[in-house]
Design a protein around this motif. Sequence first.
Motif, PDB file in Angstrom:
ATOM      1  N   CYS A 159      -2.669 -57.615 -87.329  1.00 16.10           N
ATOM      2  CA  CYS A 159      -3.301 -58.749 -86.644  1.00 16.10           C
ATOM      3  C   CYS A 159      -4.760 -58.421 -86.355  1.00 16.10           C
ATOM      4  O   CYS A 159      -5.071 -57.308 -85.925  1.00 16.10           O
ATOM      5  CB  CYS A 159      -2.537 -58.999 -85.346  1.00 16.10           C
ATOM      6  SG  CYS A 159      -3.120 -60.408 -84.428  1.00 16.10           S
ATOM      7  N   GLN A 160      -5.644 -59.345 -86.661  1.00 18.94           N
ATOM      8  CA  GLN A 160      -7.074 -59.144 -86.354  1.00 18.94           C
ATOM      9  C   GLN A 160      -7.662 -60.402 -85.721  1.00 18.94           C
ATOM     10  O   GLN A 160      -7.017 -61.447 -85.668  1.00 18.94           O
ATOM     11  CB  GLN A 160      -7.859 -58.766 -87.618  1.00 18.94           C
ATOM     12  CG  GLN A 160      -7.538 -57.367 -88.153  1.00 18.94           C
ATOM     13  CD  GLN A 160      -8.510 -56.904 -89.240  1.00 18.94           C
ATOM     14  OE1 GLN A 160      -9.596 -57.478 -89.421  1.00 18.94           O
ATOM     15  NE2 GLN A 160      -8.123 -55.869 -89.970  1.00 18.94           N
ATOM     16  N   THR A 161      -8.899 -60.287 -85.270  1.00 24.75           N
ATOM     17  CA  THR A 161      -9.573 -61.395 -84.592  1.00 24.75           C
ATOM     18  C   THR A 161     -11.019 -61.499 -85.060  1.00 24.75           C
ATOM     19  O   THR A 161     -11.598 -60.507 -85.522  1.00 24.75           O
ATOM     20  CB  THR A 161      -9.538 -61.185 -83.065  1.00 24.75           C
ATOM     21  OG1 THR A 161     -10.283 -62.238 -82.436  1.00 24.75           O
ATOM     22  CG2 THR A 161     -10.172 -59.858 -82.657  1.00 24.75           C
ATOM     23  N   THR A 162     -11.602 -62.680 -84.932  1.00 24.96           N
ATOM     24  CA  THR A 162     -13.040 -62.858 -85.192  1.00 24.96           C
ATOM     25  C   THR A 162     -13.849 -62.744 -83.899  1.00 24.96           C
ATOM     26  O   THR A 162     -15.071 -62.889 -83.925  1.00 24.96           O
ATOM     27  CB  THR A 162     -13.326 -64.239 -85.817  1.00 24.96           C
ATOM     28  OG1 THR A 162     -12.966 -65.252 -84.874  1.00 24.96           O
ATOM     29  CG2 THR A 162     -12.547 -64.445 -87.106  1.00 24.96           C
ATOM     30  N   SER A 163     -13.158 -62.482 -82.782  1.00 23.70           N
ATOM     31  CA  SER A 163     -13.836 -62.553 -81.485  1.00 23.70           C
ATOM     32  C   SER A 163     -14.766 -61.373 -81.226  1.00 23.70           C
ATOM     33  O   SER A 163     -15.753 -61.512 -80.504  1.00 23.70           O
ATOM     34  CB  SER A 163     -12.807 -62.608 -80.357  1.00 23.70           C
ATOM     35  OG  SER A 163     -12.062 -63.795 -80.426  1.00 23.70           O
ATOM     36  N   LYS A 164     -14.431 -60.220 -81.805  1.00 21.91           N
ATOM     37  CA  LYS A 164     -15.215 -59.034 -81.494  1.00 21.91           C
ATOM     38  C   LYS A 164     -16.200 -58.717 -82.621  1.00 21.91           C
ATOM     39  O   LYS A 164     -17.395 -58.929 -82.474  1.00 21.91           O
ATOM     40  CB  LYS A 164     -14.270 -57.847 -81.247  1.00 21.91           C
ATOM     41  CG  LYS A 164     -13.789 -57.748 -79.825  1.00 21.91           C
ATOM     42  CD  LYS A 164     -12.660 -58.659 -79.472  1.00 21.91           C
ATOM     43  CE  LYS A 164     -12.298 -58.469 -77.995  1.00 21.91           C
ATOM     44  NZ  LYS A 164     -11.107 -59.193 -77.586  1.00 21.91           N
ATOM     45  N   SER A 165     -15.712 -58.232 -83.736  1.00 17.54           N
ATOM     46  CA  SER A 165     -16.612 -57.741 -84.788  1.00 17.54           C
ATOM     47  C   SER A 165     -17.350 -58.872 -85.506  1.00 17.54           C
ATOM     48  O   SER A 165     -18.301 -58.617 -86.234  1.00 17.54           O
ATOM     49  CB  SER A 165     -15.813 -56.910 -85.792  1.00 17.54           C
ATOM     50  OG  SER A 165     -14.778 -57.679 -86.370  1.00 17.54           O
ATOM     51  N   TYR A 185      -9.904 -54.306 -82.601  1.00 20.58           N
ATOM     52  CA  TYR A 185     -11.141 -53.504 -82.530  1.00 20.58           C
ATOM     53  C   TYR A 185     -11.356 -52.627 -83.752  1.00 20.58           C
ATOM     54  O   TYR A 185     -12.186 -51.733 -83.738  1.00 20.58           O
ATOM     55  CB  TYR A 185     -11.101 -52.637 -81.263  1.00 20.58           C
ATOM     56  CG  TYR A 185     -10.967 -53.453 -80.006  1.00 20.58           C
ATOM     57  CD1 TYR A 185     -12.064 -54.151 -79.497  1.00 20.58           C
ATOM     58  CD2 TYR A 185      -9.752 -53.570 -79.346  1.00 20.58           C
ATOM     59  CE1 TYR A 185     -11.948 -54.931 -78.352  1.00 20.58           C
ATOM     60  CE2 TYR A 185      -9.621 -54.351 -78.209  1.00 20.58           C
ATOM     61  CZ  TYR A 185     -10.727 -55.028 -77.720  1.00 20.58           C
ATOM     62  OH  TYR A 185     -10.613 -55.793 -76.597  1.00 20.58           O
ATOM     63  N   VAL A 186     -10.593 -52.868 -84.818  1.00 16.17           N
ATOM     64  CA  VAL A 186     -10.564 -51.926 -85.939  1.00 16.17           C
ATOM     65  C   VAL A 186     -11.899 -51.787 -86.656  1.00 16.17           C
ATOM     66  O   VAL A 186     -12.196 -50.743 -87.237  1.00 16.17           O
ATOM     67  CB  VAL A 186      -9.449 -52.330 -86.939  1.00 16.17           C
ATOM     68  CG1 VAL A 186      -9.898 -53.509 -87.804  1.00 16.17           C
ATOM     69  CG2 VAL A 186      -9.028 -51.147 -87.802  1.00 16.17           C
ATOM     70  N   ASP A 187     -12.730 -52.848 -86.610  1.00 13.17           N
ATOM     71  CA  ASP A 187     -13.953 -52.841 -87.421  1.00 13.17           C
ATOM     72  C   ASP A 187     -15.050 -51.944 -86.859  1.00 13.17           C
ATOM     73  O   ASP A 187     -16.118 -51.822 -87.458  1.00 13.17           O
ATOM     74  CB  ASP A 187     -14.491 -54.275 -87.567  1.00 13.17           C
ATOM     75  CG  ASP A 187     -13.533 -55.176 -88.331  1.00 13.17           C
ATOM     76  OD1 ASP A 187     -12.950 -54.696 -89.325  1.00 13.17           O
ATOM     77  OD2 ASP A 187     -13.369 -56.346 -87.935  1.00 13.17           O
ATOM     78  N   PHE A 188     -14.790 -51.307 -85.719  1.00  9.14           N
ATOM     79  CA  PHE A 188     -15.804 -50.437 -85.123  1.00  9.14           C
ATOM     80  C   PHE A 188     -15.515 -48.958 -85.394  1.00  9.14           C
ATOM     81  O   PHE A 188     -15.842 -48.095 -84.600  1.00  9.14           O
ATOM     82  CB  PHE A 188     -15.929 -50.716 -83.628  1.00  9.14           C
ATOM     83  CG  PHE A 188     -16.295 -52.147 -83.327  1.00  9.14           C
ATOM     84  CD1 PHE A 188     -17.604 -52.587 -83.501  1.00  9.14           C
ATOM     85  CD2 PHE A 188     -15.330 -53.055 -82.916  1.00  9.14           C
ATOM     86  CE1 PHE A 188     -17.943 -53.908 -83.242  1.00  9.14           C
ATOM     87  CE2 PHE A 188     -15.662 -54.372 -82.653  1.00  9.14           C
ATOM     88  CZ  PHE A 188     -16.970 -54.810 -82.822  1.00  9.14           C
ATOM     89  N   GLY A 189     -14.867 -48.682 -86.538  1.00  6.97           N
ATOM     90  CA  GLY A 189     -14.740 -47.292 -86.935  1.00  6.97           C
ATOM     91  C   GLY A 189     -13.342 -46.785 -87.228  1.00  6.97           C
ATOM     92  O   GLY A 189     -13.192 -45.646 -87.660  1.00  6.97           O
TER      93      GLY A 189
END
Lengths: 365, 365
Positions: free
Chosen positions: A217-223, A196-200
């Motif tokens: 670790c990151q994902t393309t699913s949310k942001s 969820y890091v890309d939301f602030g």
Amino acid sequence: MSNITTEQMRFWSPEVRELDPYVPGEQPKIQNLLKLNTNENPYPPSPKVVNAVQAVLAHSADVLRLYPDPDALELKQAIAKQQNVAVENVFVGNGSDEVLAHIFKAFFVQDKPILYPDITYSFYPVYSQFFGISTKTKILPLNENFEIVVDDYKQPNGGIIITNPNAPTSIALGLSAIEEVLQANPNSVVVIDEAYVDFGAESAVALVEKYENLVVCQTTSKSRSLAGLRVGFAVAQPHLIAALEVVKNSFNSYPIDRFAIAAAVASFDDQGYFEAQNNKVIASREKLVIHLEEMGFKVLPSKANFIFASLPTKDAGELATELREKGIIVRYFNKPRINQYLRITIGTDEQNQRLVNTLKNDILN
Amino acid sequence: MSNITTEQMRFWSPEVRELDPYVPGEQPKIQNLLKLNTNENPYPPSPKVVNAVQAVLAHSADVLRLYPDPDALELKQAIAKQQNVAVENVFVGNGSDEVLAHIFKAFFVQDKPILYPDITYSFYPVYSQFFGISTKTKILPLNENFEIVVDDYKQPNGGIIITNPNAPTSIALGLSAIEEVLQANPNSVVVIDEAYVDFGAESAVALVEKYENLVVCQTTSKSRSLAGLRVGFAVAQPHLIAALEVVKNSFNSYPIDRFAIAAAVASFDDQGYFEAQNNKVIASREKLVIHLEEMGFKVLPSKANFIFASLPTKDAGELATELREKGIIVRYFNKPRINQYLRITIGTDEQNQRLVNTLKNDILN
């Protein structure tokens, strides 16, 4: 599974009989449903994603019959460019859940205990069981404000995983706190799960060059609005990426299909769309928080695309049920400490307004 | 990985340091290359596959942002219909490699040894290592004709896996032999890995209703020309499918993306195209075998979309190298017993003719 007999159970691996699998948020097919339960993005992915898949289709006769690149190099390159790291720093997988599973296998099957908070992504205990380390896991309670207590992560351990911003609490840890954890643990891998890091929040990718024990670790699913596609990734120094590649190539050589590779590449190439969309979600979140606080909700400070909120005057489980009756589903966890909270995904302003109106006019009036 | 220091290795899980991962056939990008090394289908998938992906794209704004159905029910239904079984008999995964990995975890982590042939799919020993059962694996030699010796599979064991037709030998076992194995092992799971079954062998899916210890595994990568997509499946009685679902949901809840689900459904719905295309491959195989035998090759009797051939007068490794110099790549395994054989994927008649001409005019003249 209640209809499986003890006799039939003899076919199962003994350790699999003990597993308690993850339960994903439901995906119901109900008319006019407002789905605020699985932290999906309310906006579509970049239009370039559609063009990229069209381009694969235009060559479908030549390419669908062929295996994808097992290394998904083109995707790693796009991620490396967007994250400002080298391609050797990038690992990709079939959604960040697969990446996390590989992380547990690659680094956490240790004699010393793995550390993570009591309230966090509920897949972690499942992975611990799956890889046979659950008896070696040490669960550390968040403080009374649902914050991570950094000093707790300075005890002997075989690995640490922290979701940042944390889920379902939505609270973010600053990079200085993360550096404290990294410095206190020079001999164990510290994983920062930034779904969820890309939301602030601040990304620890900026620390990868400095710390040889860090995996982000990151994902393309949310942001990136690509939950439908299943692409996640990790960023770390090459000696850690190498362990993930060994695990991946001992499990499934070709985890990401041609459509997913093309679509994700297009998304990483469209930084402008990505930033604009995330800013919209953040702005909507701030408005929603104000509305809910006006109604008496207690809302934890969120840096995610969801909020974690409780209403002192009403049971959260009942609230979830009543919202559902009005066609709005949110996530309710019937677990110690958090059973008076609802996790609510940020929708568009219109969707959030529907939630607010329903609460105001139909439930709390 | 030679550039990873012992010091850096301290971060890896000790068991991962010992893994020897699978090496997929190469996917080189060379002009005018004839790629006969990874058993891909020379024909494109059904045209309905393209239409199905177009239909997803037409709704992309609404659906790509949303998680796919974690159970991929629509896909299970399409497979069940085509295989003439119930939906409760079907498990799906991100390629048959993932399905096989889950099978090893679900059934083969046992105290008794797992049995499989010495010459078979080279991922099996990798899974055995990955799940910590390699010391309990019992490798059973094929006979001198590279056939499975059914009686060998009547000793105490914790599970059996047989590729049928076998790879890389291409030789098929009849259903009566498989029934013998099933009947001799009422307390262990017998897995029949049918990656190549659609090119002329008999499928054990017909036996699923009768045997509570049978798991059949198939893929869309070969006979459905969807290697680029990553969809595999297993068919078994519900008490075995349930174990696979527990494992899957302890590892990755959403393994198959929206494009892959839609495309695979369309493929299973187009039985006519599927049969016509497989018949073309089979006819081309029979012609190629005659040509190669005329040149002095010994070719094992194939029921797959590849052949396993050796030339008594020339070293197979050299032959592979010389073919490569002429732009044709085949698979060569430098392993005991089979290092004088080449595994050659069946191409179109034109592609096979190029192979024959190159051998005749440029290499063996």
